[in-house]
Design a protein around this motif. Structure first.
Motif, mmCIF file in Angstrom:
data_model
loop_
_atom_site.group_PDB
_atom_site.id
_atom_site.type_symbol
_atom_site.label_atom_id
_atom_site.label_comp_id
_atom_site.label_asym_id
_atom_site.label_seq_id
_atom_site.Cartn_x
_atom_site.Cartn_y
_atom_site.Cartn_z
ATOM 1 N N VAL A 103 15.148 60.994 -1.097
ATOM 2 C CA VAL A 103 14.589 60.119 -2.127
ATOM 3 C C VAL A 103 13.676 60.905 -3.055
ATOM 4 O O VAL A 103 13.777 60.833 -4.280
ATOM 5 N N SER A 104 12.790 61.718 -2.439
ATOM 6 C CA SER A 104 11.824 62.407 -3.298
ATOM 7 C C SER A 104 12.535 63.472 -4.134
ATOM 8 O O SER A 104 12.199 63.666 -5.306
ATOM 9 N N ILE A 105 13.527 64.156 -3.559
ATOM 10 C CA ILE A 105 14.239 65.154 -4.357
ATOM 11 C C ILE A 105 14.938 64.489 -5.539
ATOM 12 O O ILE A 105 14.840 64.956 -6.676
ATOM 13 N N PHE A 106 15.637 63.387 -5.274
ATOM 14 C CA PHE A 106 16.407 62.777 -6.350
ATOM 15 C C PHE A 106 15.493 62.215 -7.434
ATOM 16 O O PHE A 106 15.770 62.366 -8.625
ATOM 17 N N GLU A 113 15.472 63.684 -11.229
ATOM 18 C CA GLU A 113 15.724 62.858 -12.413
ATOM 19 C C GLU A 113 14.581 62.959 -13.407
ATOM 20 O O GLU A 113 14.799 62.971 -14.614
ATOM 21 N N ALA A 114 13.349 63.084 -12.862
ATOM 22 C CA ALA A 114 12.191 63.187 -13.741
ATOM 23 C C ALA A 114 12.001 64.615 -14.251
ATOM 24 O O ALA A 114 11.116 64.870 -15.059
ATOM 25 N N GLY A 115 12.821 65.545 -13.770
ATOM 26 C CA GLY A 115 12.657 66.952 -14.176
ATOM 27 C C GLY A 115 11.395 67.560 -13.615
ATOM 28 O O GLY A 115 10.876 68.535 -14.141
ATOM 29 N N ASN A 116 10.922 66.988 -12.544
ATOM 30 C CA ASN A 116 9.623 67.371 -12.000
ATOM 31 C C ASN A 116 9.802 68.315 -10.807
ATOM 32 O O ASN A 116 9.680 67.921 -9.667
ATOM 33 N N PHE A 117 10.162 69.563 -11.077
ATOM 34 C CA PHE A 117 10.313 70.513 -9.975
ATOM 35 C C PHE A 117 10.123 71.929 -10.479
ATOM 36 O O PHE A 117 10.129 72.184 -11.679
ATOM 37 N N GLN A 118 9.909 72.830 -9.518
ATOM 38 C CA GLN A 118 9.689 74.244 -9.833
ATOM 39 C C GLN A 118 11.003 74.886 -10.262
ATOM 40 O O GLN A 118 12.017 74.781 -9.567
#
Lengths: 101, 180, 627
Positions: free
Chosen positions: C200-203, C207-212
């Motif tokens: 859930v948190s990865i997806f 989607e929010a583009g919120n990752f390293q």
């Protein structure tokens, strides 16, 4: 005036050296033993000479102890030689070399 | 040159010759007899040094008891001349001679030089020795010291002799006695 | 839906495994009991799955924090469940097909020395597979992933006294390891990017583009492709498909359950689960191309095979390719739909193949069969249903699912669609070649086998019939209406919205039907009454009959170099040279030193005394002249 200490000590050193050489070059266990006695005597001579030089009795006392120990040592040593001879029919130290690596 | 010096040289020469004879004779009987000569000469040296008790013990114990034991064993085993052609004889003789010379040099060096730095030969020692000349050490002094201050070592010596006695009996005991 | 239900669902096969695994000695000779326990364990799971399914249908989804049982690795990873529409579909397939195969196995494995061991492994497999689909994060999925790999290895090599079986087991294990390596790397990449492995948190973050951006702009591309490597290994796609045909060395129900219905579809499930990532990264096209090429390639190989199980194996590879086309072109629901239908009809066909083998005393070569229709009527009928389904005969399950995939592929790439269509034709052709050669024509059965020909016992044919029903009808139930079908509706919350494929649905259906029927007809003309000589007559046929020499190529260019490198570099050079060299060298050194020092110990006393006197002289010299 007494004779200087160094005379006795030189003589003692020479006797001791002769004993050492004897131990090194003879094969006969009994003669090696005699050479050891020779060295002990050389030491005794030095003891007594120094005892006189210092005027102390202890030197002679130690000679007495040395002799007692030497007597014990000779008795044991000769007994060993006798039993070695009984087993191996020889007292040539070169032939008694079972303890080699 | 006084009398002591003459006697010293005589006894010293005899003991040296006897010692050399001990290591030179092929037959152990001769070596043993030479050793007796050396012991007697040493007894003489002890007398020269005023150690009469030691001299007496030297003659009785060494020249007497111990050498008799040697001769006894030599004759018991009926040892003749051993072949001295051991594996190492030749090589060792050279090494032993070199070592002997070195050891003698060191001994003489000690005798002549090293003692200067010690108490031996110091002024007090000389004075003490001078006092001793007037009042030589008696057998009485030795006995007194032996049975007072050195009583324990004396008793231990008796134990050593006892142990040697037992050891000798065990060593030369016939092994087949237990089998029979 | 409560977590207790899911735990019961999960634990039940584990208990079955423990009973059969630990008390196999006492269960020996009590086959009914042992098999009954195994089947019962899965039945409990099946009932739980149905309850969960109904619950999900009512909108009770277990995901996110609600599904967490307890934290596992510090704050990052927890043990927890993720149960949504996709999960329940998988659960129903695993436990439903699994249960029937357990029942079937009670009869099929009759008299086998490893009876309890078999059911222990089978239950363990179901347990691992359930973990794979129930996990709420990639690590749990990986645990299940490895668990099913282990069980696959154990069951392929089930008859371990057979050299070929153990070899096949090792091959499966090693080839899967390559894929698993990719999966691991993909998982690491995801963790590096998101700091979590939770679905859930990865997806959400993706989607929010919120990752390293650990690999710059292509982070997700790399992660998804690495995960796909894992899927390629597990789901037997090009170029790692080689283990699956060999896996047929295992007992036939195992082939049905693990190597057709469930485990090999894990890769499809994984990609469908990661649909969000694949959509963002736009790596679906790679998936689709690999899938369609595999589908074609395996179908071509299947044309010339004569081993009944191998034909089915290549068919499985081919159909898995279809599923990857489905998920690759973004039609995730269609891909999963095909997974479901395939699980039923391919499981059915493997079980019927097992029934044939049962009747034929383990004969596998279809050239030695023929005319079995009369002797094995139920087997024949059920197999026919399965074959019609896979061939895409109108209104049977395979028709609906395959047509959906092809239709979606048309919207993505026309080339893929055409290759897919060719494959559909080939599929129909080789399946009916198999049917005609096996069940029709003159009997070529060897006389002594022929006298024993018999239909399988009830415990075996009843599951066949039960499986044949969904194989035929499940498409009608779930798939009618294409993108408006019940199945799409049910899974619409799970997958990103796929654009509606262009073109007339009816037209596509018609084309698919014609192609499928053409394939069947062509097989009819070639194999209806003919004894298949099938000796390769030209170079191309020879190439196909020898499976394009892929195994040989791998052997020459990968296996042998590695073996040689191991032999010369690792063994000869490193092991015997360096490692043994060090050990022996130390020993030799000590021996030499010892041997040298030993000479000092002459036993000649005077040598010792000489050394002693030398020492005395040296010490005295030092003391007198140098200090």
């Amino acid at each position: 005036m007494f004779l200087g200490l160094e005379y006795y000590l030189v003589l003692s050193a020479l006797l001791f050296t002769i004993g050492v050489i004897g131990v090194l070059i003879r094969r006969n266990a009994i003669i090696i033993f005699m050479c050891i006695e020779l060295m002990l005597n050389a030491a005794n001579l030095a003891f007594v000479a120094i005892s006189r030089d210092l005027g102390q009795v202890e030197g002679q006392l130690f000679v007495f102890f040395v002799m007692a120990v030497a007597a014990a040592e000779v008795a044991i040593g000769l007994a060993i030689i006798v039993s070695v001879f009984k087993h191996r029919e020889t007292i040539n130290v070169d032939e008694v070399n079972s303890l080699k690596g | 040159m006084n009398a002591e010096m003459i006697l010293f040289f005589i006894f010293g020469a005899v003991s040296l010759i006897g010692a050399i004879a001990v290591i030179s004779f092929r037959h152990p009987i001769y070596s043993a007899l030479s050793l007796i000569v050396t012991f007697f000469a040493q007894a003489g040296l002890f007398v020269l040094l005023g150690a009469h008790f030691v001299a007496a013990v030297q003659v009785i114990v060494y020249a007497g008891a111990i050498m008799v034991l040697f001769l006894f064993v030599i004759m018991l085993l009926n040892l003749g001349t051993l072949s001295e052609k051991g594996a190492l004889t030749g090589k060792l003789k050279g090494v032993a001679t070199v070592l002997g010379i070195l050891l003698a040099i060191q001994g003489i060096y000690i005798a002549v030089n090293a003692l200067n730095n010690t108490e031996v030969g110091s002024v007090e020692a000389q004075e003490k020795a001078a006092a001793l000349a007037e009042n030589p050490i008696e057998t009485y002094d030795i006995g007194k010291l032996l049975f007072s201050e050195y009583l324990l070592p004396f008793e231990v010596t008796s134990l050593i002799l006892l142990a040697a006695l037992i050891g000798v009996i065990v060593l030369v005991k016939r092994e087949n006695q237990t089998e029979n | 839906m409560s977590k207790a239900l899911i735990i019961l669902l999960l634990i039940s096969p584990l208990v079955g495994f423990l009973i059969n695994g630990l008390f196999g000695k006492w269960l020996k000779g009590k086959e009914k009991l042992s098999g009954g326990i195994g089947a019962l364990a899965v039945l409990v799971s099946l009932i739980c799955s149905i309850v969960a399914f109904v619950s999900v249908q009512d909108g009770n989804i277990l995901e996110g924090d609600a599904g967490i049982l307890y934290p596992w690795i510090s704050d990052y990873i927890s043990i927890g469940f993720h149960v949504d529409a996709l999960t329940t579909v998988m659960l129903l397939v695993i436990t439903g097909v699994g249960f029937l195969i357990h029942v079937y196995s009670i009869g099929y494995m009759h008299g086998d020395a490893g009876y309890t061991r078999y059911f222990a492994y089978l239950n363990l497999f179901v347990f691992a597979m359930l973990i794979l689909v129930l996990g709420n994060n990639y690590l749990m999925m990986f645990v299940g992933w490895e668990g099913v790999g282990l069980c696959s290895y154990l069951l392929i090599g089930f008859w371990y006294e057979k050299q070929s079986a153990t070899d096949a087991g090792k091959k499966a294990f090693i080839v899967n390891r390559i894929g698993d390596f990719g999966f691991l790397l993909g998982m690491f990449t995801l963790f590096a990017a998101f700091g979590s492995l939770d679905f859930v948190s990865i997806f959400d973050n993706a989607e929010a583009g919120n990752f390293q951006q650990v690999f710059g702009a292509s982070t997700l591309v790399i992660a998804t492709l690495l995960l796909f490597v894992g899927a390629v290994g597990k789901s037997a796609q090009l170029p790692l498909y080689v283990w699956l045909p060999d896996a047929m060395e295992g007992p036939t129900p195992v082939s049905a359950l693990i190597h057709a219905a469930t485990m090999v579809t894990a890769g499809v499930y994984m990609i469908a689960r990661s649909a969000v990532l694949y959509n963002i990264a736009e790596t679906g096209v790679v998936v689709a191309w690999i899938g369609v090429l595999t589908a074609l390639f395996a179908a071509i190989i299947a044309l010339k095979q004569n081993d009944i199980k191998r034909i089915l194996a290549y068919s499985t590879v081919s159909q898995l390719g279809y599923m990857f086309v489905g998920v690759g072109v973004g039609a995730y629901a269609s891909g999963i739909f095909h997974l479901v239908t395939h699980a039923f009809f391919k499981g059915l066909m493997f079980l019927t193949a097992g029934s044939v083998m049962h009747a034929m005393a383990n004969e596998l070569d279809i050239r030695k069969m023929g005319g079995l229709r009369n002797k094995l009527p139920i087997t024949h009928a059920t197999f026919l249903v399965g074959a019609l389904a896979i061939a895409g005969a109108p209104f049977l399950s395979g028709f609906w699912s395959k047509d959906e995939i092809l239709h979606s592929a048309w919207g993505s790439s026309k080339v893929i669609y055409i290759i897919g269509l060719i494959t559909a034709f080939l599929t129909a052709f080789y399946m009916f070649r198999l049917i005609f050669v096996t069940f029709y024509g003159k009997s070529r059965v060897e006389p002594e086998v022929a006298s024993h020909l018999h239909e399988s016992p009830g415990i075996m044919w009843v599951p066949l019939v039960i499986l044949a029903i969904p194989s035929a009808l499940i498409g009608l139930l779930l798939g009618v209406g294409g993108h408006n079908s019940w199945f799409h509706h049910f899974t619409e919350d799970v997958f990103p919205k796929a654009g509606k494929a262009p073109g007339n649905v009816i037209l596509f259906m018609a084309i698919s039907s014609i192609v499928g029927i053409a394939g069947i007809a062509f097989a009819w003309t070639r194999y209806k009454n003919r004894v298949p000589s099938d000796e390769p007559t030209n170079a191309l046929q020879k190439l196909v009959a020898n499976k394009f020499y892929i195994d040989e190529v791998y052997n020459t260019f990968i296996v042998q170099p590695i073996k040689n490198a191991s032999h010369f570099l690792l063994w000869r050079l490193f092991d015997t040279g360096i490692i043994d060299g060090i050990v022996n060298g130390v020993a030799t050194l000590i021996r030499v030193i010892g041997g040298t020092l030993r000479r000092l110990q002459t036993g000649l006393v005077q040598v010792y005394i000489v050394s002693m006197v030398i020492g005395i002289v040296l010490f005295l010299a030092y003391y007198l002249f140098f200090s």
